[in-house]
Design an enzyme around this catalytic site. Sequence first.
Site, PDB file in Angstrom:
ATOM      1  N   GLU A 270      61.560   6.329   3.137  1.00 57.78           N
ATOM      2  CA  GLU A 270      61.559   6.830   4.367  1.00 57.78           C
ATOM      3  C   GLU A 270      60.713   5.947   5.247  1.00 57.78           C
ATOM      4  O   GLU A 270      60.885   5.532   6.354  1.00 57.78           O
ATOM      5  CB  GLU A 270      61.231   7.925   4.439  1.00 57.78           C
ATOM      6  CG  GLU A 270      62.232   9.276   4.054  1.00 57.78           C
ATOM      7  CD  GLU A 270      62.292  10.530   4.035  1.00 57.78           C
ATOM      8  OE1 GLU A 270      61.613  11.035   5.267  1.00 57.78           O
ATOM      9  OE2 GLU A 270      62.558  11.402   3.399  1.00 57.78           O
TER      10      GLU A 270
ATOM     11  N   HIS B 147      66.303  12.037   7.755  1.00 64.09           N
ATOM     12  CA  HIS B 147      66.614  13.207   6.727  1.00 64.09           C
ATOM     13  C   HIS B 147      66.889  12.625   5.478  1.00 64.09           C
ATOM     14  O   HIS B 147      67.344  11.466   5.142  1.00 64.09           O
ATOM     15  CB  HIS B 147      68.051  13.706   7.098  1.00 64.09           C
ATOM     16  CG  HIS B 147      68.477  14.806   6.351  1.00 64.09           C
ATOM     17  ND1 HIS B 147      67.784  16.078   6.366  1.00 64.09           N
ATOM     18  CD2 HIS B 147      69.473  15.124   5.497  1.00 64.09           C
ATOM     19  CE1 HIS B 147      68.383  16.908   5.715  1.00 64.09           C
ATOM     20  NE2 HIS B 147      69.296  16.510   4.840  1.00 64.09           N
TER      21      HIS B 147
ATOM     22  N   GLY C 183      53.694  15.263   7.520  1.00 62.01           N
ATOM     23  CA  GLY C 183      53.348  14.262   8.530  1.00 62.01           C
ATOM     24  C   GLY C 183      53.320  12.926   8.049  1.00 62.01           C
ATOM     25  O   GLY C 183      52.799  11.837   8.591  1.00 62.01           O
ATOM     26  N   SER C 184      53.914  12.375   6.772  1.00 64.35           N
ATOM     27  CA  SER C 184      53.582  11.351   6.249  1.00 64.35           C
ATOM     28  C   SER C 184      54.612  10.066   6.851  1.00 64.35           C
ATOM     29  O   SER C 184      54.162   8.911   6.889  1.00 64.35           O
ATOM     30  CB  SER C 184      54.057  11.239   4.577  1.00 64.35           C
ATOM     31  OG  SER C 184      55.455  11.540   4.276  1.00 64.35           O
ATOM     32  N   ASN C 185      55.652  10.640   7.563  1.00 63.38           N
ATOM     33  CA  ASN C 185      56.493   9.491   8.508  1.00 63.38           C
ATOM     34  C   ASN C 185      55.639   9.365   9.533  1.00 63.38           C
ATOM     35  O   ASN C 185      55.610   8.283  10.057  1.00 63.38           O
ATOM     36  CB  ASN C 185      57.723  10.232   8.471  1.00 63.38           C
ATOM     37  CG  ASN C 185      58.778  10.030   7.275  1.00 63.38           C
ATOM     38  OD1 ASN C 185      59.267   8.765   7.182  1.00 63.38           O
ATOM     39  ND2 ASN C 185      59.091  11.159   6.912  1.00 63.38           N
TER      40      ASN C 185
ATOM     41  N   ASP D 106      71.260  17.618  11.521  1.00 65.09           N
ATOM     42  CA  ASP D 106      71.357  16.639  10.765  1.00 65.09           C
ATOM     43  C   ASP D 106      72.504  15.550  10.728  1.00 65.09           C
ATOM     44  O   ASP D 106      73.376  15.028   9.955  1.00 65.09           O
ATOM     45  CB  ASP D 106      71.117  16.726   9.345  1.00 65.09           C
ATOM     46  CG  ASP D 106      69.642  17.331   8.879  1.00 65.09           C
ATOM     47  OD1 ASP D 106      68.783  16.999   9.692  1.00 65.09           O
ATOM     48  OD2 ASP D 106      69.646  18.051   8.237  1.00 65.09           O
TER      49      ASP D 106
ATOM     50  N   ASN E 111      65.887  10.871  14.353  1.00 70.31           N
ATOM     51  CA  ASN E 111      65.615  11.825  13.235  1.00 70.31           C
ATOM     52  C   ASN E 111      65.735  11.239  11.825  1.00 70.31           C
ATOM     53  O   ASN E 111      66.738  10.325  11.773  1.00 70.31           O
ATOM     54  CB  ASN E 111      66.461  13.082  13.201  1.00 70.31           C
ATOM     55  CG  ASN E 111      66.016  14.182  12.064  1.00 70.31           C
ATOM     56  OD1 ASN E 111      64.823  14.342  12.192  1.00 70.31           O
ATOM     57  ND2 ASN E 111      66.994  14.691  11.474  1.00 70.31           N
TER      58      ASN E 111
HETATM   59  C1  GAR Z   1      60.920  14.167   5.084  1.00 74.38           C
HETATM   60  O1  GAR Z   1      61.577  14.019   3.824  1.00 74.38           O
HETATM   61  C2  GAR Z   1      62.218  14.134   6.175  1.00 74.38           C
HETATM   62  O2  GAR Z   1      63.040  13.462   5.810  1.00 74.38           O
HETATM   63  C3  GAR Z   1      62.423  15.755   5.966  1.00 74.38           C
HETATM   64  O3  GAR Z   1      61.296  16.250   5.822  1.00 74.38           O
HETATM   65  C4  GAR Z   1      60.392  15.425   5.206  1.00 74.38           C
HETATM   66  C5  GAR Z   1      58.983  15.444   5.966  1.00 74.38           C
HETATM   67  O4  GAR Z   1      58.095  14.790   5.465  1.00 74.38           O
HETATM   68  N1  GAR Z   1      63.028  16.136   7.197  1.00 74.38           N
HETATM   69  C6  GAR Z   1      64.208  16.824   7.019  1.00 74.38           C
HETATM   70  O5  GAR Z   1      64.365  17.510   5.960  1.00 74.38           O
HETATM   71  C7  GAR Z   1      64.844  17.026   8.389  1.00 74.38           C
HETATM   72  N2  GAR Z   1      66.186  17.837   8.154  1.00 74.38           N
HETATM   73  P1  GAR Z   1      56.907  14.099   6.107  1.00 74.38           P
HETATM   74  O6  GAR Z   1      56.409  15.578   6.922  1.00 74.38           O
HETATM   75  O7  GAR Z   1      55.744  13.886   5.200  1.00 74.38           O
HETATM   76  O8  GAR Z   1      56.976  12.980   7.118  1.00 74.38           O
END
Ligand code: GAR
Length: 192
Positions: free
Chosen positions: A178, A113, A19-21, A149, A111
């Site tokens: 990101e 990626h 969940g950092s995003n 994606d 989304n």
């Molecule tokens: C992120 O790097 C995101 O781009 C990726 O998962 C990670 C989640 O990090 N998403 C995918 O690969 C989707 N196909 P987060 O939970 O710390 O935000």
Amino acid sequence: MEKLTGKKIDTAVFISGSGSNLNSIIKNSLKKNFPIKISLVISNNKNAYGINYAKNNKIKFKIINSKKMINFESKTLIILKKNNIKLICLAGFMKVLSDKFIKDFKYKILNIHPSLLPKYKGLNTHKRVLKNKEKFSGCTVHYVTNKLDSGRVILQKKVRIIKADNEKTLRKKILKIEHLLYPKAIKLALKN
Ligand code: GAR
């Protein structure tokens, strides 16, 4: 589609993991002129660390861990409607939404990626990028379709890969960009 009208748009963020995003989107959403309010967090994983960001910021969250996607989607649609959600941001949400869900929701779904799409869709992105000795990688924010994606790109940012990079350093480097790219892409998507 929803336009910017001055009032912040009620947004749901879907997560599966760290969940950092989500954290970065929440922080941006608290700024006065950022166009969205995070009104709901949905996790398909009860152990997702990201749920803590919802708790800490007093944001409503729901854990919906139905095994069958059709059940996940029907429960989720009801909750989205109840909460007047007009935008979904997938942030590390590791499930593919069906065409029916995307059509039934009616509003924009975004989304992020961790690759320069259309290259390296799917899982284990950084591992595959390094194995292929790519000189660059990066991240992409795009509209969601029922194909993994895929969908029109909103914003993309490149990073250079250096010899010393491994999966861990590359993931860290890309996550950092990101966190800047997603908020920018949200603003842009809502202007169009
Ligand atoms: C992120 O790097 C995101 O781009 C990726 O998962 C990670 C989640 O990090 N998403 C995918 O690969 C989707 N196909 P987060 O939970 O710390 O935000």
